[in-house]
Structures are given as C-alpha cells and as structure tokens.
Design an enzyme around this catalytic site. Structure first.
Site, PDB file in Angstrom:
ATOM      1  N   CYS A 173     -23.536 -11.249 -32.613  1.00  0.00           N
ATOM      2  CA  CYS A 173     -21.868 -11.323 -32.170  1.00  0.00           C
ATOM      3  C   CYS A 173     -21.145 -11.000 -32.917  1.00  0.00           C
ATOM      4  CB  CYS A 173     -21.981 -12.880 -31.991  1.00  0.00           C
ATOM      5  SG  CYS A 173     -22.584 -14.065 -33.424  1.00  0.00           S
ATOM      6  N   HIS A 286     -15.334 -16.553 -33.224  1.00  0.00           N
ATOM      7  CA  HIS A 286     -15.338 -15.952 -34.669  1.00  0.00           C
ATOM      8  C   HIS A 286     -13.985 -15.029 -34.944  1.00  0.00           C
ATOM      9  CE1 HIS A 286     -19.348 -17.112 -34.763  1.00  0.00           C
ATOM     10  NE2 HIS A 286     -20.024 -15.803 -34.673  1.00  0.00           N
TER      11      HIS A 286
HETATM   12  N1  LIG Z   1     -24.602 -18.658 -30.165  1.00  0.00           N
HETATM   13  C1  LIG Z   1     -24.025 -17.911 -30.285  1.00  0.00           C
HETATM   14  O1  LIG Z   1     -22.639 -17.611 -30.307  1.00  0.00           O
HETATM   15  C2  LIG Z   1     -24.880 -16.720 -30.276  1.00  0.00           C
HETATM   16  C3  LIG Z   1     -24.582 -15.342 -30.134  1.00  0.00           C
HETATM   17  C4  LIG Z   1     -25.311 -14.210 -29.963  1.00  0.00           C
HETATM   18  C5  LIG Z   1     -26.724 -14.504 -30.041  1.00  0.00           C
HETATM   19  N2  LIG Z   1     -27.363 -15.745 -29.957  1.00  0.00           N
HETATM   20  C6  LIG Z   1     -28.760 -15.856 -30.020  1.00  0.00           C
HETATM   21  O2  LIG Z   1     -29.064 -16.347 -28.838  1.00  0.00           O
HETATM   22  C7  LIG Z   1     -30.175 -17.297 -28.962  1.00  0.00           C
HETATM   23  C8  LIG Z   1     -29.838 -18.927 -28.657  1.00  0.00           C
HETATM   24  O3  LIG Z   1     -28.629 -19.244 -29.134  1.00  0.00           O
HETATM   25  P1  LIG Z   1     -27.836 -20.732 -28.945  1.00  0.00           P
HETATM   26  O4  LIG Z   1     -26.824 -20.655 -29.902  1.00  0.00           O
HETATM   27  O5  LIG Z   1     -27.783 -20.664 -27.455  1.00  0.00           O
HETATM   28  O6  LIG Z   1     -28.887 -21.612 -29.389  1.00  0.00           O
HETATM   29  P2  LIG Z   1     -29.100 -23.273 -28.742  1.00  0.00           P
HETATM   30  O7  LIG Z   1     -27.806 -23.886 -28.565  1.00  0.00           O
HETATM   31  O8  LIG Z   1     -29.656 -24.043 -29.995  1.00  0.00           O
HETATM   32  O9  LIG Z   1     -30.105 -23.253 -27.498  1.00  0.00           O
HETATM   33  C9  LIG Z   1     -31.295 -22.595 -27.750  1.00  0.00           C
HETATM   34  C10 LIG Z   1     -32.107 -22.506 -26.386  1.00  0.00           C
HETATM   35  O10 LIG Z   1     -33.289 -22.343 -26.629  1.00  0.00           O
HETATM   36  C11 LIG Z   1     -34.185 -23.095 -25.690  1.00  0.00           C
HETATM   37  N3  LIG Z   1     -35.634 -23.179 -26.440  1.00  0.00           N
HETATM   38  C12 LIG Z   1     -35.995 -23.570 -27.696  1.00  0.00           C
HETATM   39  N4  LIG Z   1     -37.422 -23.482 -27.878  1.00  0.00           N
HETATM   40  C13 LIG Z   1     -37.861 -22.864 -26.765  1.00  0.00           C
HETATM   41  C14 LIG Z   1     -39.149 -22.872 -26.278  1.00  0.00           C
HETATM   42  N5  LIG Z   1     -40.145 -22.964 -26.900  1.00  0.00           N
HETATM   43  N6  LIG Z   1     -39.437 -22.408 -24.915  1.00  0.00           N
HETATM   44  C15 LIG Z   1     -38.403 -22.287 -24.108  1.00  0.00           C
HETATM   45  N7  LIG Z   1     -36.928 -22.283 -24.594  1.00  0.00           N
HETATM   46  C16 LIG Z   1     -36.852 -22.951 -25.901  1.00  0.00           C
HETATM   47  C17 LIG Z   1     -33.800 -24.415 -26.018  1.00  0.00           C
HETATM   48  O11 LIG Z   1     -34.193 -25.079 -24.933  1.00  0.00           O
HETATM   49  P3  LIG Z   1     -34.266 -26.751 -25.099  1.00  0.00           P
HETATM   50  O12 LIG Z   1     -32.999 -27.330 -24.802  1.00  0.00           O
HETATM   51  O13 LIG Z   1     -35.384 -27.146 -24.129  1.00  0.00           O
HETATM   52  O14 LIG Z   1     -34.793 -26.799 -26.577  1.00  0.00           O
HETATM   53  C18 LIG Z   1     -32.085 -24.168 -25.658  1.00  0.00           C
HETATM   54  O15 LIG Z   1     -32.065 -23.729 -24.137  1.00  0.00           O
HETATM   55  C19 LIG Z   1     -30.350 -17.157 -30.538  1.00  0.00           C
HETATM   56  O16 LIG Z   1     -31.443 -16.161 -30.567  1.00  0.00           O
HETATM   57  C20 LIG Z   1     -29.189 -16.995 -30.898  1.00  0.00           C
HETATM   58  O17 LIG Z   1     -29.465 -16.008 -32.238  1.00  0.00           O
HETATM   59  C21 LIG Z   1     -26.195 -16.821 -30.259  1.00  0.00           C
END
Ligand SMILES: NC(=O)c1ccc[n+]([C@@H]2O[C@H](COP(=O)([O-])OP(=O)(O)OC[C@H]3O[C@@H](n4cnc5c(N)ncnc54)[C@H](OP(=O)(O)O)[C@@H]3O)[C@@H](O)[C@H]2O)c1
Length: 378
Positions: A173, A286
């Site tokens: 990001c 950010h």
């Molecule tokens: N947040 C950002 O700004 C951002 C920006 C760029 C990239 N990312 C990337 O995007 C990804 C997710 O980030 P996020 O911020 O959205 O995290 P988050 O809010 O913690 O969400 C994580 C997601 O992953 C799912 N998950 C976890 N374990 C799993 C499994 N074993 N099988 C299937 N689904 C599973 C969770 O489902 P449950 O609810 O069922 O646990 C939830 O839907 C990460 O790789 C992060 O680095 C995030």
C-alpha cells in the site's frame, strides 16, 4: 460509496462493517440493486471477505459496477456461515478450500501471505486469475506487480476467457501511494534517488488493529491501561516504528518493500530508494513525505502542473490557507492527494523536490488497485 460515508470511521459505525451481526446482516447495505450480475460476465471470488480489505473489495466492486455472473465470499472456518447482503442479494460466507476455485474466473485475495502461498497456485491451476494483495508473490519475477496508472503493460496478454490461470500481485500500500505521485514526475525528469518517510494508519494492519486503536483511545481517556494485543505497545496518543519485522540491515520489511517494489515497478534496478516507516494513531489512510532527486531539471510549477493532470492524483497545495492533504480528507476516496510541492533547497538548481502525499491505503493501496487490475482482465 456503497456502505461507508466520508468520515464514518469517526463514529463507531466504521466497525459495523467488520462485525457482522447474525440478526441484521450489516455488511454492505444494499443502497441499490445494481446491474452488475450478468450472465456473460466472469465469476469472481473474494478471499478474506470479512477483513478490512475484503470489505473494501465489495465497496469498490459495487461503486464501479464491476460486472460478474456470480460471486463467492470466502474466509476462514471461523466466518463460515456468516450472512452478507451485497447489491440486493444474500450471500453466505464459505470456508476457503481448494474446491472453492472451481469455475472461478477471477479471485481477489486478501487473507494474508500464507493463505496466498497455499491457495494462489491451486487457483491458478484451475484456470483462475488471482489478483493478490499480500506480499507472497510480489518479487517473483514471473508475477507482474501492477499499478494500473503506472505500469499496465506488465500484465499485457493476461485476460479472462483464455482458460489460462495467472497470478498478478498488488504492490504494498505504501508503494502504491508513493508511486502514484512520484511516477508522473519520474517520467518527466527521471528519479535518481527517493527518500520516503511514512505515517501509516491503523487500517493498514487490518480490521482488528482499527478496533484496538478505538478501544485504546477510550481506555486511555478513561485512565485505564491500554489493551495491547495487535501491537506490543500503546498506539493511542503515540506513534512507533512500523511493526514489520526488522531485518539484519536495520530496515524493516515494510521499508524494504518500498525499495524493492519501486525498482520492479519502474523497471529500474538503479533507482536509489530509502524509507522510514512509522505507525501513527490515525484510523484510516496513510501519509508520506517524499523527497526526490532528479537526473533532469524539474521546477515546482511544472511539477504541480504534471501532478494536476496525472490520473488518480489530486493536488491540494494551498499555501495561503495552509491547506494540504490529510488522511481524513482522502479516507474513502479513490484519488491520492499531493501537496507541499516545493523545491528542495538542499539540492542544486531544480533537481530536487519535496512533496507530501496522502492516500486511502485500503482503497487505492489495496482494493481499488486490485479491482482496476481485474477490470483490465476483461
Ligand atoms: N489493510 C490494508 O490496508 C492492506 C493493504 C494492502 C494489502 N493488505 C494485505 O491484505 C491482506 C489482508 O489484510 P486485511 O487488512 O484485510 O486483514 P484483516 O482485516 O485481518 O482480514 C484478514 C482476512 O483474512 C481471512 N483469513 C484469515 N485466515 C484465513 C484462512 N485460514 N482461510 C481463509 N481466510 C482467512 C480473515 O477471515 P476471518 O474473518 O474468517 O478470520 C479475513 O477475512 C494481508 O495480506 C495484508 O498484508 C492489506
């Protein structure tokens, strides 16, 4: 916006998105029943749909009227069975398994690197085109790392309907937000060296981090010790070096992503990049201070004009009113905002510029960028 208003995160409403209530099905309220469901359109899957990025995928798909004939909502076993309403239709979240990708044309992944590593190749083998938000494949030389406004050609030839699966990586990001502003200037004057300092929001660490910041803020104001589960130290009314692991060279992984991904996206292994990444107690979006050194001369007026005309960029640069980009102003917005555009007086002539950039990293830094990539697959 489908479900979020400009400043919704200032109230507790922002958390509704992340706390599905079995009685009321609160996720992505059907503001209208859109025409996106189309028989000839691709079938899509959202992996990690319950997370911060997953929820934003739904908002962006809805806002952009992305065409699809079916949509699968996938998350972990914990979320299996949750009911969501999206664009007037009811969906049940399914547990992610290898069978989840049968018949899926495009899968938008945001469930963390280990899930991407495990299930990305499985999906590709089934003919699915995976757009991955994690860092799992970004530096793989066979995987395009794409910002549509910057290097769309990197994914040339990858299309839905060919029956061939593929992986495409969404950059980090902070890299996306930085390069949205730096690339138009780089194209004109060629960046020799870039120094980036970030001020990163809670939302970058996911839905649970946003909840923790809100909780801690209440606790500190109430004179209670803050709950520290996501981050090791107090986040409310504080700031600290990014929580990514620190490497042997003293940089943390977040900083090295800015270095390596910039080189790959610009296809310039010689560009010098250094970064310091900091978490600040901002809920969403950010900010980045960027210092640029150019090979060729570029004065600040020309730079401002270039940025005004750059796709996906808005200039907020009002010196008289001292009005420049803020995380609040860009939250839930598509465009990256640039201001404080000024000649770097420490450099000779017009070969250096300082700029200040803000972008909603869940949106342009993640979900929007990925959906733009998906649009280029059609
Ligand atoms: N947040 C950002 O700004 C951002 C920006 C760029 C990239 N990312 C990337 O995007 C990804 C997710 O980030 P996020 O911020 O959205 O995290 P988050 O809010 O913690 O969400 C994580 C997601 O992953 C799912 N998950 C976890 N374990 C799993 C499994 N074993 N099988 C299937 N689904 C599973 C969770 O489902 P449950 O609810 O069922 O646990 C939830 O839907 C990460 O790789 C992060 O680095 C995030």
């Amino acid at each position: 916006m489908a479900a979020i208003t400009q400043n919704s995160f200032l109230s507790s409403n922002h958390l509704q998105l992340f706390k599905p209530n079995s009685k009321t099905k609160p996720i992505i309220a059907p503001t209208s029943v859109r025409m996106s469901l189309q028989e000839t359109a691709p079938s899509i899957a959202v992996v990690g749909v319950t997370g911060a990025v997953g929820q934003e995928f739904l908002s962006v798909l809805s806002d952009r009227d992305f065409p699809y004939r079916s949509i699968k909502m996938l998350a972990s076993k914990r979320s299996s069975g949750k009911q969501y309403t999206f664009q007037g239709h009811d969906y049940t979240v399914e547990e992610l398994t290898e069978e989840s990708f049968n018949g899926v044309d495009i899968a938008l992944f945001s469930a963390g690197g280990s899930i991407s590593k495990q299930f990305g190749p499985v999906a590709v083998n089934k003919g699915t085109i995976v757009v991955d938000n994690s860092s799992a494949f970004r530096m793989d030389e066979n995987v395009p790392l794409v910002i549509p406004e910057v290097n769309p050609d990197a994914m040339k030839g990858i299309k839905v309907g060919t029956g061939k699966g593929a992986l495409i990586a969404n950059p980090n990001c902070s890299t996306i937000i930085c390069l949205m502003a730096a690339t138009p200037l780089h194209r004109r004057a060629k960046v020799l060296r870039m120094v980036v300092s970030t001020y990163q929001a809670a939302s970058g660490a996911g839905a649970a981090a946003m909840e923790e910041l809100e909780l801690q803020t209440r606790e500190v104001l109430d004179g209670k010790p803050p709950t520290c589960q996501i981050f090791k130290q107090q986040y409310a009314f504080n700031l600290f070096s990014h929580n990514a692991p620190v490497l042997e060279n003293g940089y943390n992984e977040e900083e090295m992503k800015l270095v390596k991904e910039t080189r790959k996206i610009w296809n310039d292994m010689n560009v010098k990049v250094t970064a310091t990444c900091i978490r600040v107690p901002v809920m969403r979006a950010h900010a980045e201070s960027i210092n640029l050194q150019f090979v060729n001369s570029l004065d600040e007026h020309t730079a401002r004009d270039i940025l005004k005309n750059a796709p996906g960029v808005v200039v907020i640069d009002d010196r008289v009113s001292n009005h420049f980009p803020t995380p609040l102003e860009v939250s839930n917005k598509d465009d990256v905002a640039v201001g404080r555009i000024r000649r770097d007086m420490s450099q000779e002539g017009n070969n250096g510029l300082d700029i200040f950039v803000c972008g909603d990293q869940i949106r342009k830094g993640a979900a929007l960028n990925a959906v733009q990539i998906a649009e280029m697959l059609l």
